[in-house]
Design an enzyme around this catalytic site. Structure first.
Site, PDB file in Angstrom:
ATOM      1  N   PRO A  30       0.819  -1.219   0.000  1.00 28.49           N
ATOM      2  CG  PRO A  30      -0.091  -1.072   2.158  1.00 28.49           C
ATOM      3  CD  PRO A  30       0.678  -1.980   1.251  1.00 28.49           C
ATOM      4  CG  ASP A  31      -0.730   4.887  -1.805  1.00 32.66           C
ATOM      5  OD1 ASP A  31      -1.406   4.729  -0.777  1.00 32.66           O
ATOM      6  OD2 ASP A  31      -1.188   5.385  -2.842  1.00 32.66           O
ATOM      7  CG  PHE A  32       3.518   6.124   2.700  1.00 30.84           C
ATOM      8  CD1 PHE A  32       3.723   5.524   3.927  1.00 30.84           C
ATOM      9  CD2 PHE A  32       4.417   5.878   1.675  1.00 30.84           C
ATOM     10  CE1 PHE A  32       4.794   4.685   4.140  1.00 30.84           C
ATOM     11  CE2 PHE A  32       5.501   5.043   1.878  1.00 30.84           C
ATOM     12  CZ  PHE A  32       5.688   4.443   3.113  1.00 30.84           C
ATOM     13  NE  ARG A  33       2.481  12.305   2.215  1.00 32.62           N
ATOM     14  CZ  ARG A  33       3.547  11.615   2.596  1.00 32.62           C
ATOM     15  NH1 ARG A  33       3.864  10.486   1.993  1.00 32.62           N
ATOM     16  NH2 ARG A  33       4.302  12.045   3.588  1.00 32.62           N
ATOM     17  CG  ASN A  99       9.128   2.996  -3.218  1.00 35.76           C
ATOM     18  OD1 ASN A  99       8.466   3.904  -2.726  1.00 35.76           O
ATOM     19  ND2 ASN A  99       8.927   2.544  -4.443  1.00 35.76           N
ATOM     20  CG  ASP A 101       9.774  -1.570  -1.987  1.00 37.27           C
ATOM     21  OD1 ASP A 101      10.805  -1.508  -2.691  1.00 37.27           O
ATOM     22  OD2 ASP A 101       8.682  -1.069  -2.345  1.00 37.27           O
ATOM     23  CG  HIS A 116      12.362   8.470   1.926  1.00 37.88           C
ATOM     24  ND1 HIS A 116      11.071   8.573   1.462  1.00 37.88           N
ATOM     25  CD2 HIS A 116      12.865   9.738   1.877  1.00 37.88           C
ATOM     26  CE1 HIS A 116      10.793   9.831   1.145  1.00 37.88           C
ATOM     27  NE2 HIS A 116      11.871  10.555   1.377  1.00 37.88           N
TER      28      HIS A 116
END
Ligand SMILES: [Zn+2]
Length: 244
Positions: A30-33, A99, A101, A116
């Site tokens: 899932p994304d964040f915003r 990302n 991940d 990040h």
């Protein structure tokens, strides 16, 4: 549209790619915003900030443990694979990603700039010892939060939390790459989070062009040479096909 993007990539070398959460949503992350994103489910200040981690690391790990498990079980998708293929073909110089991940690396991309941080390692705030992901997963199998075998502290994932500075070396490299890019290809980012949202302006300011592949609008749409509102997992493989 993918033919136009292929043409831009061929004609406007070097091409640097900037990816955000949207490149990984097709891997089930899932994304964040967005309305269905992570921060709609949990309060980022309670679970994603360095203050929250310092206050109650076990609580933060109650959120991170299933997330780390989910990220390690996800597989790179067609978009990650297409970007790795473009790099192998000499058509992409580097991938700057927001990302954490590791999916670009797992897809085969070699030059990945993680602005990040990532889940690759976790560090003990107590003694400074750093542990690889496999060890963190072993520690997580035994407890709700990974406890440092050396000192008993609770490890912090080496991802950038709210309230923390971004890694200087990665940020500097990202800006240098953006300035030197003939084309900055933005994939799966709405360009909302600074300083990374400032990269397209670095590129255009130095005479380069910007292309965007993203579902939904972005803050840089007006100034982009090409804008594709679509699935990265469909657009990018079509670009690879057009270029081979
Ligand atoms: Zn320690």
């Amino acid at each position: 549209m993918s033919a136009e993007l292929a043409e831009l990539i061929r004609d406007r070398q070097p091409c640097v790619v900037l990816t955000g959460a949207g490149v990984s949503t097709e891997s089930g992350i899932p994304d964040f915003r967005s309305p269905t994103g992570l921060w709609a489910q949990v309060d980022p200040m309670e679970y994603g900030s360095i203050e929250a981690f310092r206050r109650d690391p076990v609580k933060v790990w109650s959120f991170y443990k299933p997330r780390v498990k989910m990220l390690t079980e996800a597989e790179p998708n067609a978009a990650h694979q297409a970007l790795a293929e473009l790099e192998r073909n000499g058509l992409v110089q580097a991938v700057v990603t927001q990302n954490i991940d590791l999916l670009h690396e797992r897809a085969g991309s070699k030059d990945v700039v993680e602005v990040h941080g990532s889940i690759r390692t976790a560090t003990c705030p107590g003694c400074g010892e750093r542990y690889p992901l496999e060890r963190v997963l072993e520690l997580l199998a035994e407890a709700d939060a990974p406890v440092c075998p050396a000192c008993g502290g609770i490890l912090k994932p080496d991802v950038v939390f709210f309230g923390e500075l971004l890694p200087r070396v990665a940020i500097d490299r990202a800006f240098e790459l953006a300035r030197g890019a003939g084309l900055l290809l933005v994939v799966g980012s709405a360009l909302e989070v600074y300083p990374i949202a400032g990269l397209p302006l670095e590129t255009t300011g130095a005479g380069g062009e910007v292309a965007i592949v993203n579902r939904g609008s972005t803050a840089f749409d007006d100034q982009a040479s090409l804008r594709i509102d679509g699935s990265a997992g469909e657009v990018l493989p079509a670009v690879v096909a057009a270029l081979s």
